[in-house]
Design a protein around this motif. Structure first.
Motif, PDB file in Angstrom:
ATOM      1  N   VAL A  48       0.873  -1.176   0.000  1.00  0.00           N
ATOM      2  CA  VAL A  48       0.000   0.000   0.000  1.00  0.00           C
ATOM      3  C   VAL A  48       0.907   1.223   0.000  1.00  0.00           C
ATOM      4  CG1 VAL A  48      -1.792   1.288   1.205  1.00  0.00           C
ATOM      5  CG2 VAL A  48      -1.815  -1.214   1.268  1.00  0.00           C
ATOM      6  N   ARG A  49       0.701   2.101  -0.976  1.00  0.00           N
ATOM      7  CA  ARG A  49       1.527   3.305  -1.086  1.00  0.00           C
ATOM      8  C   ARG A  49       0.642   4.524  -1.332  1.00  0.00           C
ATOM      9  NH1 ARG A  49       4.474   0.417   0.920  1.00  0.00           N
ATOM     10  NH2 ARG A  49       6.639  -0.147   0.429  1.00  0.00           N
ATOM     11  N   THR A  50       1.014   5.668  -0.731  1.00  0.00           N
ATOM     12  CA  THR A  50       0.283   6.916  -0.896  1.00  0.00           C
ATOM     13  C   THR A  50       1.234   8.005  -1.379  1.00  0.00           C
ATOM     14  OG1 THR A  50      -1.203   6.320   0.918  1.00  0.00           O
ATOM     15  CG2 THR A  50      -1.205   8.616   0.219  1.00  0.00           C
ATOM     16  N   VAL A  51       0.832   8.708  -2.451  1.00  0.00           N
ATOM     17  CA  VAL A  51       1.609   9.810  -3.005  1.00  0.00           C
ATOM     18  C   VAL A  51       0.663  10.986  -3.240  1.00  0.00           C
ATOM     19  CG1 VAL A  51       3.047  10.616  -4.919  1.00  0.00           C
ATOM     20  CG2 VAL A  51       3.236   8.239  -4.136  1.00  0.00           C
ATOM     21  N   ASP A  52       0.877  12.088  -2.538  1.00  0.00           N
ATOM     22  CA  ASP A  52       0.065  13.307  -2.698  1.00  0.00           C
ATOM     23  C   ASP A  52      -1.426  13.014  -2.574  1.00  0.00           C
ATOM     24  OD1 ASP A  52       2.385  14.798  -3.124  1.00  0.00           O
ATOM     25  OD2 ASP A  52       2.343  14.453  -5.292  1.00  0.00           O
ATOM     26  N   GLY A  53      -1.800  12.207  -1.616  1.00  0.00           N
ATOM     27  CA  GLY A  53      -3.203  11.915  -1.368  1.00  0.00           C
ATOM     28  C   GLY A  53      -3.789  10.812  -2.219  1.00  0.00           C
ATOM     29  N   VAL A  54      -3.019  10.298  -3.173  1.00  0.00           N
ATOM     30  CA  VAL A  54      -3.470   9.189  -4.022  1.00  0.00           C
ATOM     31  C   VAL A  54      -2.951   7.885  -3.413  1.00  0.00           C
ATOM     32  CG1 VAL A  54      -3.408   8.160  -6.321  1.00  0.00           C
ATOM     33  CG2 VAL A  54      -3.414  10.652  -6.054  1.00  0.00           C
ATOM     34  N   ARG A  55      -3.845   6.942  -3.181  1.00  0.00           N
ATOM     35  CA  ARG A  55      -3.440   5.690  -2.546  1.00  0.00           C
ATOM     36  C   ARG A  55      -3.577   4.524  -3.514  1.00  0.00           C
ATOM     37  NH1 ARG A  55      -4.549   4.265   3.634  1.00  0.00           N
ATOM     38  NH2 ARG A  55      -2.943   5.877   3.697  1.00  0.00           N
ATOM     39  N   ALA A  56      -2.536   3.691  -3.560  1.00  0.00           N
ATOM     40  CA  ALA A  56      -2.523   2.496  -4.415  1.00  0.00           C
ATOM     41  C   ALA A  56      -2.435   1.257  -3.545  1.00  0.00           C
ATOM     42  CB  ALA A  56      -1.345   2.545  -5.388  1.00  0.00           C
ATOM     43  N   TYR A  57      -3.196   0.236  -3.938  1.00  0.00           N
ATOM     44  CA  TYR A  57      -3.221  -1.055  -3.251  1.00  0.00           C
ATOM     45  C   TYR A  57      -2.784  -2.117  -4.249  1.00  0.00           C
ATOM     46  CZ  TYR A  57      -6.397   1.696  -0.314  1.00  0.00           C
ATOM     47  OH  TYR A  57      -6.964   2.681   0.466  1.00  0.00           O
TER      48      TYR A  57
END
Length: 250
Positions: free
Chosen positions: A22-31
């Motif tokens: 799980v990664r978050t960049v500038d408020g965008v989260r990827a699963y």
């Protein structure tokens, strides 16, 4: 409150090459969930590194398909130049503020959205059963454990489409209008539940997330063991099972 949880069960296999990220960049989260193919320790290491990179890339690009295609092309270049080495079925979901949920996949790992009392399947497996669906003559269709696309393949979209009738990567989007739950599952996690006709919404919609994730994979393995033992007491088998659960807001 924790908004995501993961769980794994090795089943009866000696190795475990499933990984999540799980990664978050500038408020965008990827699963991300990768189901590594094989049992080598090097495959598990590669899958873990690739899952983390895929999560960062998809979050940075703000789109599941764009992220998966970027990483797919990198691993495809490696496979072309150095030969196939490590491979994995992959599914990635991205939620960006104000945008629909995007989901992309290659292989037979699945994404479900739990919403309004039902578990909505968002993905369509890349395997031989999709290529050769069940018929009256062949009620089981093609081998569901023979996948037709994956990270680490040396085939591009056109080659996979010409051979199997679907592209190397597929994607979809889903508008999120209220709180819901995302579930990413390896085939070892969903197949036993599907075979036993368990209601996935009932199994996954409770609280807390960490407990539900653990109970889901434990039940998947237990069900697979019982089913295989009933068919042949000398061939008891359960695949490793992995899950990533995440509560999603509009």
């Amino acid at each position: 409150m924790r908004t995501h949880a993961t769980a794994q069960h090795a089943g009866t296999d000696p190795g475990q090459c499933d990984v999540t990220a799980v990664r978050t960049v500038d408020g965008v989260r990827a699963y991300v969930l990768l189901d590594g193919i094989g049992r080598r320790e090097s495959t598990q290491t590669w899958a873990l590194k690739t899952a983390r990179y895929l999560g960062r890339t998809a979050a940075r690009l703000g789109d599941a398909e764009a992220g998966l295609r970027y990483v797919y092309n990198l691993t495809r270049d490696d496979a072309i130049h150095y030969g196939r080495s490590h491979m994995a079925a992959a599914v990635v979901a991205v939620k960006a503020p104000g945008k629909p949920l995007s989901v992309a996949w290659c292989g037979d790992s699945r994404a479900y959205l739990l919403d309004q009392g039902i578990a909505i399947r968002l993905t369509d497996d890349h395997n031989k059963r999709r290529v050769y669906p069940p018929t009256a003559t062949y009620p089981y269709g093609g081998n569901r454990n023979h996948i037709t696309s994956c990270l680490g393949s040396d085939l591009d979209d056109d080659a996979v489409r010409n051979r199997y009738g679907h592209p190397a990567i597929e994607s979809t989007t889903r508008e999120i209008t209220g709180p819901c739950r995302l579930a990413l599952l390896s085939d070892g996690a969903y197949e036993p539940h599907e075979d036993a006709r368990h209601d996935l919404y009932v199994e996954l919609a409770d609280e807390p997330l960490t407990t539900i994730a653990r109970e889901f994979v434990d039940l998947a393995v237990d069900t697979a063991v019982k089913t295989s033992r009933a068919l042949d007491p000398n061939q008891v088998y359960a695949d490793n099972a992995s899950i990533l659960l995440a509560d999603i807001q509009p």
